[in-house]
Design a protein around this motif. Structure first.
Motif, PDB file in Angstrom:
ATOM      1  N   VAL A  80       0.858  -1.185   0.000  1.00  0.00           N
ATOM      2  CA  VAL A  80       0.000   0.000   0.000  1.00  0.00           C
ATOM      3  C   VAL A  80       0.892   1.231   0.000  1.00  0.00           C
ATOM      4  O   VAL A  80       1.778   1.366   0.849  1.00  0.00           O
ATOM      5  CB  VAL A  80      -0.918   0.030   1.235  1.00  0.00           C
ATOM      6  N   ALA A  81       0.681   2.132  -0.939  1.00  0.00           N
ATOM      7  CA  ALA A  81       1.448   3.376  -1.011  1.00  0.00           C
ATOM      8  C   ALA A  81       0.576   4.517  -0.516  1.00  0.00           C
ATOM      9  O   ALA A  81      -0.336   4.965  -1.203  1.00  0.00           O
ATOM     10  CB  ALA A  81       1.914   3.636  -2.439  1.00  0.00           C
ATOM     11  N   SER A  82       0.866   4.993   0.681  1.00  0.00           N
ATOM     12  CA  SER A  82       0.107   6.107   1.242  1.00  0.00           C
ATOM     13  C   SER A  82       0.534   7.413   0.577  1.00  0.00           C
ATOM     14  O   SER A  82       1.690   7.579   0.178  1.00  0.00           O
ATOM     15  CB  SER A  82       0.354   6.192   2.752  1.00  0.00           C
ATOM     16  N   SER A  83      -0.381   8.347   0.487  1.00  0.00           N
ATOM     17  CA  SER A  83      -0.070   9.651  -0.100  1.00  0.00           C
ATOM     18  C   SER A  83       0.505  10.621   0.925  1.00  0.00           C
ATOM     19  O   SER A  83       0.921  11.724   0.571  1.00  0.00           O
ATOM     20  CB  SER A  83      -1.327  10.265  -0.726  1.00  0.00           C
ATOM     21  N   GLU A  84       0.521  10.211   2.203  1.00  0.00           N
ATOM     22  CA  GLU A  84       1.099  11.050   3.251  1.00  0.00           C
ATOM     23  C   GLU A  84       1.727  10.169   4.320  1.00  0.00           C
ATOM     24  O   GLU A  84       1.401   8.982   4.440  1.00  0.00           O
ATOM     25  CB  GLU A  84       0.030  11.946   3.881  1.00  0.00           C
ATOM     26  N   ASN A  85       2.654  10.771   5.070  1.00  0.00           N
ATOM     27  CA  ASN A  85       3.305  10.042   6.155  1.00  0.00           C
ATOM     28  C   ASN A  85       2.373  10.041   7.361  1.00  0.00           C
ATOM     29  O   ASN A  85       2.196  11.052   8.035  1.00  0.00           O
ATOM     30  CB  ASN A  85       4.640  10.707   6.507  1.00  0.00           C
ATOM     31  N   LEU A  86       1.792   8.889   7.641  1.00  0.00           N
ATOM     32  CA  LEU A  86       0.800   8.776   8.708  1.00  0.00           C
ATOM     33  C   LEU A  86       1.406   8.427  10.047  1.00  0.00           C
ATOM     34  O   LEU A  86       0.699   8.401  11.061  1.00  0.00           O
ATOM     35  CB  LEU A  86      -0.235   7.710   8.327  1.00  0.00           C
ATOM     36  N   GLY A  87       2.709   8.119  10.064  1.00  0.00           N
ATOM     37  CA  GLY A  87       3.328   7.679  11.299  1.00  0.00           C
ATOM     38  C   GLY A  87       3.202   6.177  11.478  1.00  0.00           C
ATOM     39  O   GLY A  87       2.426   5.497  10.796  1.00  0.00           O
ATOM     40  N   PHE A  88       3.971   5.649  12.414  1.00  0.00           N
ATOM     41  CA  PHE A  88       4.032   4.206  12.651  1.00  0.00           C
ATOM     42  C   PHE A  88       2.706   3.659  13.166  1.00  0.00           C
ATOM     43  O   PHE A  88       2.222   2.627  12.704  1.00  0.00           O
ATOM     44  CB  PHE A  88       5.145   3.917  13.658  1.00  0.00           C
ATOM     45  N   ALA A  89       2.096   4.353  14.125  1.00  0.00           N
ATOM     46  CA  ALA A  89       0.886   3.836  14.761  1.00  0.00           C
ATOM     47  C   ALA A  89      -0.282   3.741  13.780  1.00  0.00           C
ATOM     48  O   ALA A  89      -0.894   2.685  13.624  1.00  0.00           O
ATOM     49  CB  ALA A  89       0.516   4.715  15.956  1.00  0.00           C
ATOM     50  N   LYS A  90      -0.597   4.835  13.106  1.00  0.00           N
ATOM     51  CA  LYS A  90      -1.762   4.831  12.214  1.00  0.00           C
ATOM     52  C   LYS A  90      -1.543   3.918  11.019  1.00  0.00           C
ATOM     53  O   LYS A  90      -2.483   3.229  10.584  1.00  0.00           O
ATOM     54  CB  LYS A  90      -2.068   6.249  11.739  1.00  0.00           C
ATOM     55  N   ALA A  91      -0.333   3.876  10.491  1.00  0.00           N
ATOM     56  CA  ALA A  91      -0.065   3.001   9.349  1.00  0.00           C
ATOM     57  C   ALA A  91      -0.281   1.541   9.734  1.00  0.00           C
ATOM     58  O   ALA A  91      -0.845   0.755   8.959  1.00  0.00           O
ATOM     59  CB  ALA A  91       1.350   3.222   8.834  1.00  0.00           C
ATOM     60  N   ASN A  92       0.156   1.134  10.922  1.00  0.00           N
ATOM     61  CA  ASN A  92      -0.070  -0.237  11.373  1.00  0.00           C
ATOM     62  C   ASN A  92      -1.554  -0.505  11.600  1.00  0.00           C
ATOM     63  O   ASN A  92      -2.050  -1.591  11.268  1.00  0.00           O
ATOM     64  CB  ASN A  92       0.719  -0.513  12.655  1.00  0.00           C
ATOM     65  N   ASN A  93      -2.255   0.475  12.158  1.00  0.00           N
ATOM     66  CA  ASN A  93      -3.694   0.289  12.353  1.00  0.00           C
ATOM     67  C   ASN A  93      -4.417   0.058  11.034  1.00  0.00           C
ATOM     68  O   ASN A  93      -5.280  -0.816  10.917  1.00  0.00           O
ATOM     69  CB  ASN A  93      -4.284   1.513  13.056  1.00  0.00           C
ATOM     70  N   LEU A  94      -4.050   0.856  10.020  1.00  0.00           N
ATOM     71  CA  LEU A  94      -4.686   0.691   8.709  1.00  0.00           C
ATOM     72  C   LEU A  94      -4.279  -0.623   8.052  1.00  0.00           C
ATOM     73  O   LEU A  94      -5.113  -1.306   7.445  1.00  0.00           O
ATOM     74  CB  LEU A  94      -4.321   1.880   7.819  1.00  0.00           C
TER      75      LEU A  94
END
Length: 335
Positions: A80-94
């Motif tokens: 998954v290529a996010s369009s913004e840096n969401l941080g470690f916590a939110k990226a893992n949640n998603l």
């Protein structure tokens, strides 16, 4: 003779009808670590062990071509290529919302997997359901112990020792370096307060019950908070030396002052949220003392050496200057 490392059996949604459900979903959050992430995936697939595993890579808007390179080299992995840096916590949640397995494994991109580590950690978790959260042993590239796979919770005692450099002066002491459990070589199975997120396994049902990571923790402290909340439910996080990875540490955070500020902010948040109300002011004072000691130490060192541009001085000048901000901790963030 012990069996050597065995390759991971890679699961993909396209083959779900033939393969059945995966045993574990491995979540990797990357940020500008293209070469390291490719190596992490390569060693994971080569030496993870005989486990049917789904691998999900969530790339936090890297500008080094990480997502494209991963898709090209490992097309069966869900990237998954996010369009913004969401941080470690939110990226893992998603990423966890995409998982199909009953067990999750969080794995850092600056790691290399050794000797069936995933299979061994999964077997350990199945043998110890009361643990809830599980970790292994981490080493540095030269094979020496990296004690950062787990730790004890922050306490008044540990924060005082940290503020006064006693943990650095006596790194192998269980008393002066209590938070890092300095007298333990990670060579035995043991209950711990915190399993660090570089190599953390948790049943998805428990992860969902806890709501995953608290999103106020953008970069550091999220796994400590997760473990605190799991312990409140009666679980006892555990680690095993039978699951070993190499961890470089900090590959996604290159600016020292930025890392120190984030760590300080995370520690302030953990103190505010998980300490008894009477002890919170003491904990925050000790955090203040931690920064004050280093500010004056590097100021004195720069003066003695005649080096006003000494990197340590510039770093701690900034940390001290911004103390009223990071001592407030993280604010509330909505999903």
């Amino acid at each position: 003779m012990a069996a050597g490392p065995r390759p991971l059996r890679l699961w993909s949604a396209a083959e779900a009808a033939r393969l059945g459900p995966p045993e574990v979903s491995i979540l990797i959050v990357s940020y500008n670590t293209r070469a390291l992430t490719l190596k992490a995936i390569e060693t994971l697939l080569d030496a993870g062990g005989d486990v049917l595993a789904e691998v999900i890579v969530y790339d936090n808007a890297s500008h080094d071509g990480s997502a494209e390179a991963i898709r090209e080299k490992f097309p069966r992995i869900h990237t998954v290529a996010s369009s913004e840096n969401l941080g470690f916590a939110k990226a893992n949640n998603l990423a966890s919302r995409l998982a199909h397995a009953g067990m999750l494994l969080l794995l850092n991109p600056d790691t290399e997997t050794y000797d069936n580590a995933v299979a061994n950690l999964l077997a350990f978790a199945r043998r110890n359901p009361q643990g809830g959260i599980y970790g292994g042993r981490t080493v540095f590239p030269d094979g020496s112990l990296n004690p950062g796979s787990c730790c004890n919770r922050i306490s008044i005692h540990s924060q005082l020792c940290r503020a006064l450099y006693l943990d650095k002066l006596f790194p192998r002491s269980g008393f002066f370096n209590a938070e890092a459990i300095g007298n333990w070589k990670r060579d035995s199975e043991r209950r711990v307060d915190v399993v660090v997120g570089c190599f953390l396994m948790i049943p998805k049902a428990l992860w969902d019950r806890l709501g995953g990571f608290d999103l106020k923790y953008f970069m550091y402290g999220e796994e400590a908070d997760l473990c605190h909340r799991a312990r409140a439910l009666g679980y006892t996080p555990m680690v095993t030396p039978e699951a070993t990875i190499m961890h470089l540490v900090g590959a996604s955070t290159n600016v020292r002052a930025e890392k120190i500020l984030l760590v300080g902010q995370a520690r302030a948040t953990l103190i505010r949220e998980h300490w008894a109300p009477w002890s919170v002011p003491i904990g925050l004072f000790l955090l203040w003392l931690w920064s004050a000691v280093r500010f004056f130490f590097y100021r004195l060192q720069a003066l003695v050496l005649g080096r006003p541009d000494l990197p340590g001085r510039l770093t701690w000048d900034r940390v001290w200057r911004e103390r009223n901000l990071w001592l407030k901790g993280y604010g509330e963030i909505q999903d």
